[in-house]
Design a protein around this motif. Structure first.
Motif, PDB file in Angstrom:
ATOM      1  N   VAL A   1       0.911  -1.202  -0.244  1.00  0.00           N
ATOM      2  CA  VAL A   1      -0.034  -0.098   0.189  1.00  0.00           C
ATOM      3  C   VAL A   1       0.811   1.348   0.062  1.00  0.00           C
ATOM      4  CG1 VAL A   1      -1.913   1.393   1.333  1.00  0.00           C
ATOM      5  CG2 VAL A   1      -1.694  -1.253   1.407  1.00  0.00           C
ATOM      6  N   SER A   2       0.688   2.069  -1.086  1.00  0.00           N
ATOM      7  CA  SER A   2       1.584   3.397  -0.917  1.00  0.00           C
ATOM      8  C   SER A   2       0.365   4.646  -0.712  1.00  0.00           C
ATOM      9  CB  SER A   2       2.343   3.645  -2.036  1.00  0.00           C
ATOM     10  OG  SER A   2       1.803   3.121  -3.212  1.00  0.00           O
ATOM     11  N   LEU A   3       0.492   5.096   0.387  1.00  0.00           N
ATOM     12  CA  LEU A   3      -0.433   6.477   0.708  1.00  0.00           C
ATOM     13  C   LEU A   3       0.228   7.522   0.280  1.00  0.00           C
ATOM     14  CD1 LEU A   3      -1.234   5.139   4.481  1.00  0.00           C
ATOM     15  CD2 LEU A   3      -2.428   4.764   2.348  1.00  0.00           C
ATOM     16  N   ALA A   4      -0.858   8.418  -0.280  1.00  0.00           N
ATOM     17  CA  ALA A   4      -0.368   9.806  -0.783  1.00  0.00           C
ATOM     18  C   ALA A   4      -1.571  10.667  -0.484  1.00  0.00           C
ATOM     19  CB  ALA A   4      -0.125   9.730  -1.930  1.00  0.00           C
ATOM     20  N   GLY A   5      -1.446  11.995  -0.305  1.00  0.00           N
ATOM     21  CA  GLY A   5      -2.344  12.940  -0.107  1.00  0.00           C
ATOM     22  C   GLY A   5      -2.334  13.630   1.379  1.00  0.00           C
ATOM     23  N   ASP A   6      -3.185  14.515   1.408  1.00  0.00           N
ATOM     24  CA  ASP A   6      -3.258  15.234   2.973  1.00  0.00           C
ATOM     25  C   ASP A   6      -3.869  14.387   3.765  1.00  0.00           C
ATOM     26  OD1 ASP A   6      -2.538  17.447   1.738  1.00  0.00           O
ATOM     27  OD2 ASP A   6      -4.387  18.466   1.545  1.00  0.00           O
TER      28      ASP A   6
ATOM     29  N   ALA B   1      -3.906  10.969   3.784  1.00  0.00           N
ATOM     30  CA  ALA B   1      -2.969  10.164   4.060  1.00  0.00           C
ATOM     31  C   ALA B   1      -2.000  10.351   5.011  1.00  0.00           C
ATOM     32  CB  ALA B   1      -2.147   9.623   2.533  1.00  0.00           C
ATOM     33  N   ALA B   2      -1.625  11.829   4.987  1.00  0.00           N
ATOM     34  CA  ALA B   2      -0.868  12.268   5.972  1.00  0.00           C
ATOM     35  C   ALA B   2      -1.179  12.061   7.222  1.00  0.00           C
ATOM     36  CB  ALA B   2      -0.295  13.581   5.436  1.00  0.00           C
ATOM     37  N   ASP B   3      -2.530  12.435   7.449  1.00  0.00           N
ATOM     38  CA  ASP B   3      -3.381  12.334   8.698  1.00  0.00           C
ATOM     39  C   ASP B   3      -3.313  10.806   9.028  1.00  0.00           C
ATOM     40  OD1 ASP B   3      -4.016  15.055   9.342  1.00  0.00           O
ATOM     41  OD2 ASP B   3      -6.021  14.718   8.947  1.00  0.00           O
ATOM     42  N   ILE B   4      -3.637   9.957   8.416  1.00  0.00           N
ATOM     43  CA  ILE B   4      -3.647   8.484   9.003  1.00  0.00           C
ATOM     44  C   ILE B   4      -2.424   7.861   8.950  1.00  0.00           C
ATOM     45  CG2 ILE B   4      -6.057   8.153   8.233  1.00  0.00           C
ATOM     46  CD1 ILE B   4      -5.325   6.885   5.976  1.00  0.00           C
ATOM     47  N   GLU B   5      -1.526   8.609   8.301  1.00  0.00           N
ATOM     48  CA  GLU B   5       0.086   7.949   8.591  1.00  0.00           C
ATOM     49  C   GLU B   5       0.723   8.749   9.490  1.00  0.00           C
ATOM     50  OE1 GLU B   5       2.153   8.165   4.749  1.00  0.00           O
ATOM     51  OE2 GLU B   5       2.876   6.316   5.242  1.00  0.00           O
ATOM     52  N   SER B   6       0.111   9.815  10.064  1.00  0.00           N
ATOM     53  CA  SER B   6       0.912  10.365  11.153  1.00  0.00           C
ATOM     54  C   SER B   6       1.060   9.556  12.381  1.00  0.00           C
ATOM     55  CB  SER B   6       0.135  11.646  11.580  1.00  0.00           C
ATOM     56  OG  SER B   6      -0.925  11.282  12.704  1.00  0.00           O
ATOM     57  N   ILE B   7       1.824  10.215  13.266  1.00  0.00           N
ATOM     58  CA  ILE B   7       2.475   9.289  14.603  1.00  0.00           C
ATOM     59  C   ILE B   7       1.092   9.529  15.448  1.00  0.00           C
ATOM     60  CG2 ILE B   7       4.714   9.935  14.527  1.00  0.00           C
ATOM     61  CD1 ILE B   7       3.723  12.493  16.479  1.00  0.00           C
ATOM     62  N   GLN B   8      -0.210  10.182  15.057  1.00  0.00           N
ATOM     63  CA  GLN B   8      -1.014  10.104  15.932  1.00  0.00           C
ATOM     64  C   GLN B   8      -2.334   9.192  15.544  1.00  0.00           C
ATOM     65  OE1 GLN B   8      -2.382  13.874  17.957  1.00  0.00           O
ATOM     66  NE2 GLN B   8      -0.843  15.026  16.669  1.00  0.00           N
ATOM     67  N   PHE B   9      -1.949   8.224  14.697  1.00  0.00           N
ATOM     68  CA  PHE B   9      -2.922   7.522  14.189  1.00  0.00           C
ATOM     69  C   PHE B   9      -2.560   6.234  14.739  1.00  0.00           C
ATOM     70  CE2 PHE B   9      -5.621   5.040  11.547  1.00  0.00           C
ATOM     71  CZ  PHE B   9      -6.707   5.692  11.493  1.00  0.00           C
ATOM     72  N   ASP B  10      -3.289   5.272  15.414  1.00  0.00           N
ATOM     73  CA  ASP B  10      -2.915   3.947  15.916  1.00  0.00           C
ATOM     74  C   ASP B  10      -4.179   2.823  15.473  1.00  0.00           C
ATOM     75  OD1 ASP B  10      -0.745   4.939  17.077  1.00  0.00           O
ATOM     76  OD2 ASP B  10      -1.537   5.555  19.097  1.00  0.00           O
ATOM     77  N   LEU B  11      -3.461   1.774  15.231  1.00  0.00           N
ATOM     78  CA  LEU B  11      -4.366   0.758  15.003  1.00  0.00           C
ATOM     79  C   LEU B  11      -3.996  -0.392  16.110  1.00  0.00           C
ATOM     80  CD1 LEU B  11      -4.802   0.260  11.319  1.00  0.00           C
ATOM     81  CD2 LEU B  11      -6.457   1.196  12.849  1.00  0.00           C
ATOM     82  N   VAL B  12      -5.003  -1.324  16.226  1.00  0.00           N
ATOM     83  CA  VAL B  12      -4.617  -2.503  16.969  1.00  0.00           C
ATOM     84  C   VAL B  12      -5.249  -3.757  15.996  1.00  0.00           C
ATOM     85  CG1 VAL B  12      -4.621  -2.038  19.442  1.00  0.00           C
ATOM     86  CG2 VAL B  12      -6.922  -2.304  18.277  1.00  0.00           C
ATOM     87  N   CYS B  13      -4.701  -4.707  16.211  1.00  0.00           N
ATOM     88  CA  CYS B  13      -5.020  -5.958  15.190  1.00  0.00           C
ATOM     89  C   CYS B  13      -6.136  -6.807  15.726  1.00  0.00           C
ATOM     90  CB  CYS B  13      -3.659  -6.915  15.162  1.00  0.00           C
ATOM     91  SG  CYS B  13      -4.146  -8.474  14.481  1.00  0.00           S
ATOM     92  N   ALA B  14      -6.139  -6.787  16.900  1.00  0.00           N
ATOM     93  CA  ALA B  14      -7.521  -7.483  17.445  1.00  0.00           C
ATOM     94  C   ALA B  14      -7.892  -6.822  18.753  1.00  0.00           C
ATOM     95  CB  ALA B  14      -6.803  -8.840  18.306  1.00  0.00           C
ATOM     96  N   PRO B  15      -8.925  -5.603  18.382  1.00  0.00           N
ATOM     97  CA  PRO B  15      -9.342  -4.961  19.284  1.00  0.00           C
ATOM     98  C   PRO B  15     -10.368  -5.852  20.392  1.00  0.00           C
ATOM     99  CG  PRO B  15     -10.622  -4.492  17.340  1.00  0.00           C
ATOM    100  CD  PRO B  15      -9.266  -5.239  17.177  1.00  0.00           C
ATOM    101  N   LYS B  16     -10.526  -5.399  21.590  1.00  0.00           N
ATOM    102  CA  LYS B  16     -11.235  -6.092  22.494  1.00  0.00           C
ATOM    103  C   LYS B  16     -11.770  -5.134  23.633  1.00  0.00           C
ATOM    104  CE  LYS B  16      -9.337 -10.749  22.755  1.00  0.00           C
ATOM    105  NZ  LYS B  16     -10.670 -11.502  22.910  1.00  0.00           N
TER     106      LYS B  16
END
Lengths: 342, 344, 598
Positions: free
Chosen positions: C134-139, C141-156
């Motif tokens: 996946v290559s992200l680009a655009g404004d 994309a910057a938001d979701i790539e930023s250090i302030q965007f986290d994901l978990v693999c298995a949320p509970k």
């Protein structure tokens, strides 16, 4: 000593506790004497006031000491006397007093003295000429009530204070308070305090009354008439509560009031229609919960009313069953049954 | 818990020792209501003491006891009366304790104690009684007929009751209207009536059994009890009896011995005392006793105090528990005192 | 946490060695009581429990982050990178296998691809996909790539009175954590009699207050549901107060399924049964293994106890602030406080069964480039697997879970964001054969996304045999929660106010069952996050592991003791010293005053 567990004999008479209590009593008496002495001498210096505040923080029921503070604050808050016309000083003094009261109320949210003193301070505070910040001051007071009513939803002192603040608050419509009661009821429909407030607010929001009552004067607020659409909504709300839990008395007491209100204020046809609908509801509840006390009682009363659904024989049967099922109130049911023959 | 009896001796000992332990923390820290404490304690002793000829007290084996005990002797009447008089202020009102301010709550307690000991006329001159009455009357609002607790302005139907009772005890019969506006006093109380036919402290305030007592009592004292719907109000009151047999003060609240008094006295004034289950209630009150140390608490196994001890005993008296003196529901004083004063 | 801990860490190993090659044969060995491999939640709970009781624990994490791939909360770009790596390793086969000299006594580790089959979809607005890359680009994309965007693999989610919260409270690890309440649970049900009618959602009424407020239940349904829930609570309260006394109602004790129990004993109509089983009790009917009434009732009561436990209106479910990865870190930190040693990026190589030495050390764990570690027991998480070439030493066969994480954007976000749960019982949307759960985190509700317009939707369901791939199972439900048009061109459903999906990752997660390995009672395999919403089975796995290794330990964490009498005393004490201080200040000022006058 409400709700304080009784100590065991060993704990009560343990040497350590006795000595501790003795020492505490001695110190308390000493501090109390020191405060009352300053009050007798009329020493209204900062130090005396601070000392008294310390004692009040521990025992906020000492009404005489609050009185002393009132004597001290009155000329300042009323911008009178030698202290002159210093409004900034008045605001500061009021704020300081409110902070002390907040500490006391957090500790003892049911103190008559503290609530009264707070009312007294807030009333003078809002009367100061710089009334520009009135709204924020009173909003803050409502906020304090929100907080304390979250901690104890039945604190009647706090509810009463809330009504007082709202009465001072020009921007506060009874409608927004009605929404607040709806919110509290949604949280817990056993909150009788909220139902009560609602009953009073409904009349406040719907200032209609009959001409006859207006002519008669007197307690018009007590006689205000709720319009049909409001009654429909209230009947629907209360129904959700007693279907969810038919043992909950708050909703039933409210329902009894609604029925009485309809009977007193509506035309014969309207009463007939409403009572018919309520009888059907009770029959439905009893189908799901046969033998449940409240719907039986409610039905007995509905059937005792002079409408087309009147059925004194069935009402008597219900009362008689209730006397057996709810023996604590058998005397009441027997009297209610006897009244049907009169 | 079954077959518990009232431990009269223990309760009398508890009341007396509380009153005498003037250095104890409980005593010292309750200065702000001391005079009411004296009223609760001494009235409790009087209710525990039956007249000789009325003494039908039974022992554990249900045999009538021959022994007659005058529990009031535990405290010296002279000392009690002196304690009360010390609380009188120059304005004619009484404070909770010497050095405190006059307040209607303690003024009523003072008058009640003096009447109980039949010392009202002996200790207070006509002039002084007049002063006290005037002070009480001065607390009525000309505007709405309400009463304040003191000059600082707390309005509450509790004070409507205190003022009415105090003035009646001070001898104001038909001439009550000369010193207060009786009709306004009545209409203020009625303006505090709620959707459930009960009463709150101020207009708009929630119904509370304690407040119901004050309002029903005030209306009874002001000869206006016919202005309430007794059936509706008494039904709300009898619904205060909980599963445990005790009474609560408001719907969905816990049972508590003090409501025994507020609810029962109201029901008694409304003529519907039989709407509660007497047996269950008596059992609940008795379960709140400390059988050894004496005293009654709000609920079983809680710390006892003089307030709950008095209201428990007074409640039992209304319930005709054997071996207790009769209490007057309106005045919360021994019936024999009220009768002697010609107020019954 | 990592940098702070890094400094405190005992240098148990020599200079970090390269993963492969250049192996130095280290001299001598180190010892500890238990080596734990992997910092997943079950491993961390185990490590904390053991360390707190004085067991000497060495905790190794093969990867870079606490929590490993499946439990950690990570930056989106790290997730994307890792997912691609996994694809590669899986494709090429795992790291070379040791040839055991004595197969019976030697196990080797393999990095396990606990996540597989990643299928990314990306809107043109934020980037593009090339195979798995996946290559992200655009404004945006910057938001979701930023250090302030986290994901978990298995949320509970935690149940307020659930096993995990109890473990947190008992162990004191809760002081490292913050929680947010889940605002609502919505349940999806088919529209009516017709099979193809659109499913619709309604709030799950789980508490008395919910039932009262519900607009989706008729008055009679309210009564039936409330009566049922109350009867269970009463029954459990009676059981608890009378101890092991009278048995629960007969119907619940036998082999009756929850479905039968609700239908036959309590006469609940289908709608209410669905609410109870899927909305409240979190029960999933798996491959004919219908949950028993006993199991269902137990879960129900846990849920009921959870409601408002942490204040009025808080509800039963809590989400961990800053993402669920915080949980594993909290227990790792607790273990470290109690003396456990942590080493990241150290994948161990093998475990050898040796002659027990004087200290009772029976295993030697080999680590490339470091001295071997001798220990008394080995605990292995799901991202490393121990196996023995010649024997059936594989852990139990893995269960599989289909998941997806979808990032979407909406125009009018709620202030402060929200956390909402959606439940799709089996057969509510096209093709879902198992219950699907979707957790929607709007905006910055969990401090994991600075852009308040973004929504992250996590979905999961069990992968029953023969039920296709993650997308086939999940897309139907996902399309009810987000518009997928920009991802795969599918026409959006006619649902108002759906957020627009920007990026979606479908993947499969392995969920092996806990197991004892190779007949060695002191080598234990722990599972990864399971398909359930809560932590019950994870906590139980850790409890089982601890009692396998140290049967005398009993509970995972010893409970705190009550101190009522002490409180009473301390109040007297506090008030006395308060009075003392106040009086002292008086005499002080008096003296000062006199001095001034004099």
């Amino acid at each position: 000593m409400h709700g304080q567990k009784r100590l065991t004999k060993e704990a009560r008479y343990s040497q350590q506790r006795l000595e501790q209590r003795k020492r505490k009593a001695k110190l308390y008496a000493e501090l109390s004497a020191a405060c009352l002495e300053r009050r007798r001498e009329g020493r209204r210096d900062e130090e005396s006031l601070a000392l008294i505040a310390k004692l009040l923080e521990m025992n906020c029921e000492l009404y005489t000491l609050w009185n002393f503070r009132k004597e001290h604050l009155e000329p300042i808050l009323k911008l009178e006397g030698d202290d002159g016309n210093d409004e900034a000083r008045a605001v500061e003094a009021a704020e300081k007093e409110l902070a002390l009261l907040e500490a006391c109320l957090q500790r003892n949210p049911k103190s008559y003295c503290c609530w009264q003193h707070r009312k007294w301070v807030v009333e003078l505070h809002t009367a100061l000429p710089s009334s520009a910040h009135d709204a924020s001051l009173l909003d803050r007071e409502v906020g304090l009530c929100d907080l304390l009513l979250t901690a104890d939803e039945r604190n009647f002192h706090c509810w009463s204070y809330r009504r007082f603040v709202c009465s001072l608050h020009r921007g506060k419509e009874p409608e927004s308070e009605l929404d607040y009661t709806a919110e509290k009821i949604a949280q817990n429909f056993s909150n009788y305090s909220a139902w009560h407030y609602r009953s009073a607010l409904l009349k406040e929001c719907n200032k209609t009354t009959t001409l006859r009552d207006l002519e008669g004067g007197g307690d018009v607020a007590y006689k205000r008439v709720l319009p049909p659409h409001v009654l429909d909504e209230e009947f629907a709300l209360v129904k959700e509560a007693f279907y969810t839990e038919p043992e909950d008395q708050s909703a039933w007491l409210y329902h009894a009031w609604l029925v009485g209100h309809v009977a007193e204020t509506r035309t014969t046809e309207e009463v007939d229609e409403r009572i018919g609908a309520e009888v059907a509801t009770m029959e439905e509840v009893l189908e799901v919960e046969p033998g449940s006390k409240w719907p039986q009682l409610c039905l007995a009363r509905l059937l005792s009313m002079p409408t087309s659904r009147e059925d004194k024989g069935r009402a008597k049967e219900l009362y008689s069953a209730l006397a057996g099922e709810d023996p604590k109130r058998a005397g009441y049911y027997r009297d209610a049954m006897a009244a049907l023959d009169r | 818990m079954a077959h518990q009896v009232l431990h009269k001796g223990a309760h009398a000992r508890y009341v007396v020792s509380f009153q005498k332990d003037k250095k104890g923390y409980e005593y010292v820290a309750s200065e702000y209501l001391r005079l009411s404490g004296i009223y609760w304690g001494t009235t409790a002793l009087m209710l525990l003491t039956t007249k000789k000829e009325e003494d039908k007290e039974k022992d554990n084996n249900n045999n009538p006891t021959t022994q007659f005990v005058d529990y009031t002797k535990g405290l010296s009447a002279d000392e009690v009366v002196a304690d009360v008089l010390e609380c009188r202020n120059a304005d004619g009102g009484f404070a909770s304790a010497p050095g405190h301010d006059s307040h209607l709550l303690y003024t009523l307690s003072a008058v009640q104690v003096l009447c109980n000991y039949d010392r009202l006329h002996k200790e207070l001159s006509e002039e002084q009684r007049r002063e006290t009455a005037k002070w009480v009357a001065s607390l009525q609002s000309e505007e709405d007929g309400s009463f304040k607790g003191d000059k600082w302005g707390e309005v509450d139907t509790r004070f409507s009751y205190c003022a009415s009772s105090c003035l009646r005890l001070l001898g104001f019969g038909p001439e009550l209207g000369d010193i207060i506006d009786v009709e306004k006093a009545v209409s203020f109380v009625l303006s505090c009536r709620n959707f459930d036919e009960g009463f709150g402290a101020r207009p708009g305030d929630e119904t509370h059994a304690g407040q119901v007592f004050c309002c029903v009592g005030a209306l009874a004292l002001l000869d206006a009890l016919d202005r309430v719907d007794a059936d509706r109000l008494a039904w709300w009151l009898c619904e205060r009896q909980t599963e445990g047999g005790g009474l609560n003060g408001r719907p969905q609240k816990k049972q508590d011995v003090c409501y025994t008094w507020w609810v029962l006295s109201s029901l008694s004034m409304l003529g519907r005392l039989h709407w509660v289950d007497r047996t269950a209630l008596v059992a609940f009150i008795l379960s709140c006793q400390d059988p050894e140390e004496g005293g009654i608490s709000d609920r079983p196994d809680d710390e006892v105090d003089v307030f709950h001890t008095f209201f428990g005993i007074a409640g039992l008296s209304l319930l005709k528990y054997p071996g207790l003196s009769e209490v007057n529901a309106k005045y919360a004083m021994p019936q024999r005192v009220i009768e002697k004063m010609g107020l019954a | 946490m990592s940098s702070e801990r890094e400094e405190e860490r005992v240098r148990l190993l020599h200079e970090p060695a390269a993963d492969e090659g250049g192996e130095v044969e280290p001299k001598g060995h180190q010892t500890c009581d238990v080596v734990v491999v992997g910092t997943g939640l079950a491993e961390s709970l185990t490590a904390a429990s053991l360390a707190r009781r004085g067991v000497k624990v060495l905790h190794l994490e093969p990867g870079e982050t606490y929590g490993g791939l499946t439990w950690a909360t990570r930056k989106l770009k790290d997730v994307l990178r890792d997912l691609q790596t996994i694809e590669v390793t899986e494709g090429e086969g795992v790291a070379e296998e040791e040839t055991a000299s004595d197969a019976k006594a030697r196990f080797s580790f393999r990095r396990s691809g606990s996540v597989s089959g990643v299928r990314p979809e990306v809107s043109d607005r934020v980037g593009k996909v090339d195979g798995n890359k996946v290559s992200l680009a655009g404004d945006l994309a910057a938001d979701i790539e930023s250090i302030q965007f986290d994901l978990v693999c298995a949320p509970k989610l935690c149940l307020g009175a659930g096993d995990l919260i109890e473990a947190l409270v008992a162990s004191d690890a809760h002081r490292y954590l913050e929680f947010k309440a889940v605002q609502s649970t919505s349940m999806w049900a088919s529209g009516g009699e017709e099979a193809d009618s659109e499913p619709r959602s309604f709030m799950v009424p789980a508490s008395r207050s919910d039932i009262f407020k519900s607009k989706d239940l008729t008055p009679v349904e309210k009564r039936l549901l409330m009566r049922y829930l109350k009867s269970e609570q009463d029954a459990i309260a009676a059981e608890e107060s009378s101890g092991p006394g009278p048995a629960p109602p007969a119907a619940a004790a036998g082999d009756v399924t929850m479905e039968e129990y609700l239908r036959d004993t309590h006469k609940l109509p289908e709608k209410l049964r669905l609410i109870v089983m899927h909305g409240i009790a979190d029960l999933d009917d798996l491959g004919g293994k219908a949950p028993s009434a006993a199991e269902g009732r137990e879960r129900l009561v846990k849920y009921a106890k959870s409601i408002n436990r942490f204040g009025p209106g808080v509800g039963a479910l809590l989400a961990c602030n800053y993402g669920g990865g915080e949980l594993t870190q909290a227990f790792c930190r607790l273990a470290a406080v109690h003396g456990a040693t942590y080493v990241l990026k150290y994948p161990p190589r093998s475990v050898e069964v040796i002659e027990g030495d004087e200290g009772g050390h029976r295993y030697e764990v080999g680590i490339p480039g470091a001295a071997p570690i001798r220990c008394k027991a080995v605990v292995v998480g799901p991202e490393a697997r121990l196996c023995c070439a010649s024997s059936q030493a594989e852990p139990n066969e893995a269960g599989r879970i289909f998941r997806c994480a979808c990032v979407a954007i909406q125009d009018s976000p709620a202030k402060g964001g929200s956390i909402r749960l959606h439940v799709f019982p089996p057969n509510t949307v096209a093709g879902n054969s198992c219950t699907i759960r979707a957790l929607c985190v709007e905006g910055n509700a969990l401090n994991t996304c600075a852009n308040e317009n973004l929504v992250v939707i996590y979905m999961s369901c069990r992968a029953a045999p023969g039920c296709g791939d993650p997308k086939a199972q999940l897309v139907g439900a996902l399309s009810r929660l987000a518009c997928l048009q920009e991802l795969d061109g599918s026409p959006g459903l006619d649902l108002p106010d759906l957020p627009m999906a920007l990026l979606c990752l479908y993947y499969t997660q392995e969920a092996p069952e806990p197991a004892v390995i190779g007949g060695e009672s002191r080598i234990v395999h722990l599972g990864g996050p399971d398909a359930s919403l809560g932590f019950r089975d994870t906590v139980r796995a850790a409890t089982g592991c601890v009692s396998q290794l140290y049967p005398e330990h009993g509970n995972l964490f010893a409970e705190a003791e009550g101190k009522d009498e002490a409180l009473e005393d301390s109040e007297d004490e506090a008030e006395t010293s308060y009075l003392e201080r106040v009086l002292q200040s008086v005499s002080q000022t008096k003296i000062d005053g006199e001095a001034l006058e004099g």
